[in-house]
Design a protein around this motif. Structure first.
Motif, PDB file in Angstrom:
ATOM      1  N   SER A 373      25.324  59.122   9.106  1.00  0.00           N
ATOM      2  CA  SER A 373      25.532  57.681   9.127  1.00  0.00           C
ATOM      3  C   SER A 373      25.262  57.007  10.339  1.00  0.00           C
ATOM      4  O   SER A 373      25.636  57.906  11.452  1.00  0.00           O
ATOM      5  N   THR A 374      25.333  55.786  10.627  1.00  0.00           N
ATOM      6  CA  THR A 374      25.058  54.985  11.726  1.00  0.00           C
ATOM      7  C   THR A 374      25.527  53.699  11.271  1.00  0.00           C
ATOM      8  O   THR A 374      25.976  53.300  10.450  1.00  0.00           O
ATOM      9  N   LEU A 406      14.109  61.153   1.712  1.00  0.00           N
ATOM     10  CA  LEU A 406      15.010  60.458   2.351  1.00  0.00           C
ATOM     11  C   LEU A 406      15.558  59.480   1.838  1.00  0.00           C
ATOM     12  O   LEU A 406      14.740  58.465   1.306  1.00  0.00           O
ATOM     13  N   LYS A 407      16.897  59.077   1.489  1.00  0.00           N
ATOM     14  CA  LYS A 407      17.353  57.695   1.011  1.00  0.00           C
ATOM     15  C   LYS A 407      18.382  57.127   2.010  1.00  0.00           C
ATOM     16  O   LYS A 407      19.046  57.687   2.984  1.00  0.00           O
ATOM     17  N   VAL A 408      18.105  55.821   2.085  1.00  0.00           N
ATOM     18  CA  VAL A 408      18.844  54.842   3.052  1.00  0.00           C
ATOM     19  C   VAL A 408      19.701  53.811   2.178  1.00  0.00           C
ATOM     20  O   VAL A 408      19.032  53.045   1.244  1.00  0.00           O
ATOM     21  N   VAL A 426      25.221  51.961   7.582  1.00  0.00           N
ATOM     22  CA  VAL A 426      23.931  52.627   7.271  1.00  0.00           C
ATOM     23  C   VAL A 426      24.228  54.197   6.876  1.00  0.00           C
ATOM     24  O   VAL A 426      24.681  54.911   7.887  1.00  0.00           O
ATOM     25  N   THR A 427      23.914  54.409   5.780  1.00  0.00           N
ATOM     26  CA  THR A 427      23.933  55.691   5.166  1.00  0.00           C
ATOM     27  C   THR A 427      22.700  56.272   4.875  1.00  0.00           C
ATOM     28  O   THR A 427      21.999  55.776   3.929  1.00  0.00           O
ATOM     29  N   PHE A 428      22.575  57.364   5.340  1.00  0.00           N
ATOM     30  CA  PHE A 428      21.359  58.405   5.198  1.00  0.00           C
ATOM     31  C   PHE A 428      21.819  59.479   4.031  1.00  0.00           C
ATOM     32  O   PHE A 428      22.749  60.164   4.352  1.00  0.00           O
TER      33      PHE A 428
END
Length: 456
Positions: A373-374, A406-408, A426-428
């Motif tokens: 996350s960021t 990859l999912k965002v 923001v979650t990856f």
């Protein structure tokens, strides 16, 4: 008198200029009504002048009365002038023309008693307006109007009120050309009738009295108004705060007041209406009117006309009213509109936090969805905004790519209005299956975040 009812953000401020002691002062106001501005409406003496009012069908007021002859009426009018002069009045508002005299003869009758005519109530019709103005000049008047509004007009609807304003402007243009003023005069319905109208020109309609719509559609350089305080209170269901607010808001448009007492305890079930039973002596024991506040709010009044429709003893009532107006002390409050403004530049800002890093991917481990996350900080002055991310694709390590994409995900991605420094999580997410081949080294991917708007 009774008559028919015919991208910049700017904020407005009201800068109050107060002439008289301020709210925190301890001294009493010393302002008073100048004696030469204390006036009476001749209509108060309807019964003494006419003898009896014929309502038709043999019905008279007072019951059993006999109408006066023209000669008796002339004698009665002269008696009114004599007594009112003796009671301290120097000005009056005329009614019913000149009672059979020429304008010059009639003017001589009241001037010999030290009186001058300020205004009159008569027919207001565009077809006869020129003759009306000529008579007004001959009588030495300043204001010309009626106990209501121009013939053929109404303010039952917004369209009617706007049209009434246009008619009054035309009448006013002719009046001002002869150094006269046309005025309108309210009763209860003008205040109790509510219309939806854009009063500020900002596209937002407000609920306001029909009278306010008329005022807003007349030219201040051509048209003025006479406010009957009793009917103002009646139309507002005796909300004195609302009455004071109305007078303050429109004080520059009000040249005359009808100083008429109110007793709302009479037939309260009929409020608001033109119920004459609630009219009482101005300043008398049954009068609830807060005259000090009323006079303070109506800061630009030129004449104060005492009125008591159909008083049983108008000469005595005149003394009560004169005492009120001759002794009351009050200040004046003037509200002046001012403006203050500020410009908001168009802003669409997106700030990302530090790069996100997954925990180590373990080859051959049980299937697992890794997360990192960021954060993003969003500032927007737009009417809407959307946060999106480019197609993330797959994390790569040189020539090798992870099997799963990859999912965002965002904690929030759309706005229906402005926002400032709003934090968005923001979650990856990266799925690694137990059979996915993993190459030694670092996997990474550059993705693009976009903040956009359709309503800058």
């Amino acid at each position: 008198m009774r008559s028919g009812f015919g991208a910049a953000a700017v904020a407005g401020l009201a800068a109050a200029a107060i002439v008289a002691p301020s709210a925190g002062a301890q001294t009493e106001p010393t302002g008073m009504i100048p004696k030469e501005k204390i006036s009476f409406q001749l209509y108060n003496f309807l019964v003494p002048v006419f003898g009896a009012i014929d309502f038709g069908g043999g019905n008279y007021f007072p019951p059993g009365g006999t109408p006066n002859t023209p000669a008796q009426m002339q004698a009665a009018v002269q008696n009114v002038f004599a007594q009112m002069s003796a009671n301290g009045f120097t000005a009056f508002e005329n009614f019913n023309g000149t009672f059979g005299w020429t304008a010059a003869e009639y003017r001589a009758k009241y001037e010999e008693h030290g009186l001058h005519a300020v205004a009159d109530h008569g027919a207001v019709d565009e077809g006869s307006w020129d003759a009306r103005l000529a008579q007004a000049k001959a009588l030495g008047l300043k204001y010309v109007g009626s106990g209501g509004w121009p013939a053929g007009t109404n303010m039952d609807t917004v369209e009617g009120a706007v049209n009434m304003g246009a008619v009054m402007n035309r009448l006013g243009a002719k009046a001002r050309a002869q150094d006269l003023w046309v005025y309108g005069h309210n009763h209860d319905k003008e205040l109790s009738t509510k219309l939806q109208y854009d009063t500020n020109g900002d596209g937002v309609k407000e609920t306001v009295s029909a009278l306010e719509v008329v005022i807003l559609n007349t030219d201040p350089s051509l048209v003025t108004f006479e406010i009957d305080v009793h009917w103002l209170l009646e139309g507002l269901s005796y909300d004195q705060d609302a009455a004071v607010a109305f007078l303050r808001k429109h004080s520059k448009r009000i040249s005359m007041l009808h100083v008429k007492g109110s007793d709302p305890t009479k037939n309260p079930q009929t409020i608001p209406s033109t119920d004459m039973s609630r009219v009482t002596d101005a300043g008398g024991p049954n009068d609830v009117t807060d005259w000090k506040r009323i006079f303070e709010a109506a800061a630009d009044v030129d004449y104060y006309h005492w009125e008591y429709d159909l008083s049983l003893d108008p000469f005595n009532s005149s003394k009560v009213a004169f005492n009120l107006m001759n002794t009351i002390k009050f200040g004046k409050v003037r509200d002046e509109p001012g403006t203050v403004g500020g410009t908001v530049p168009a802003t669409l800002a997106l700030t990302l936090g530090t790069g996100a890093t997954f925990e180590p991917f373990i080859a051959g481990a049980p299937t697992k969805e890794y997360t990192a996350s960021t954060s993003a900080t969003v500032t927007s002055t737009a009417g809407d905004a959307t946060l999106a991310v480019s197609e993330p694709g797959h994390l790569t390590n040189g020539a090798f790519s992870l099997a799963e994409p990859l999912k965002v995900e965002f904690s929030k991605s759309t706005w229906n209005g402005p926002t400032s420094n709003e934090n968005v999580d923001v979650t990856f997410k990266q799925l690694i299956k137990s059979t996915d081949p993993l190459r030694t080294g670092s996997y990474s991917k550059t993705v693009t975040f976009t903040l956009s708007t359709t309503q800058p």
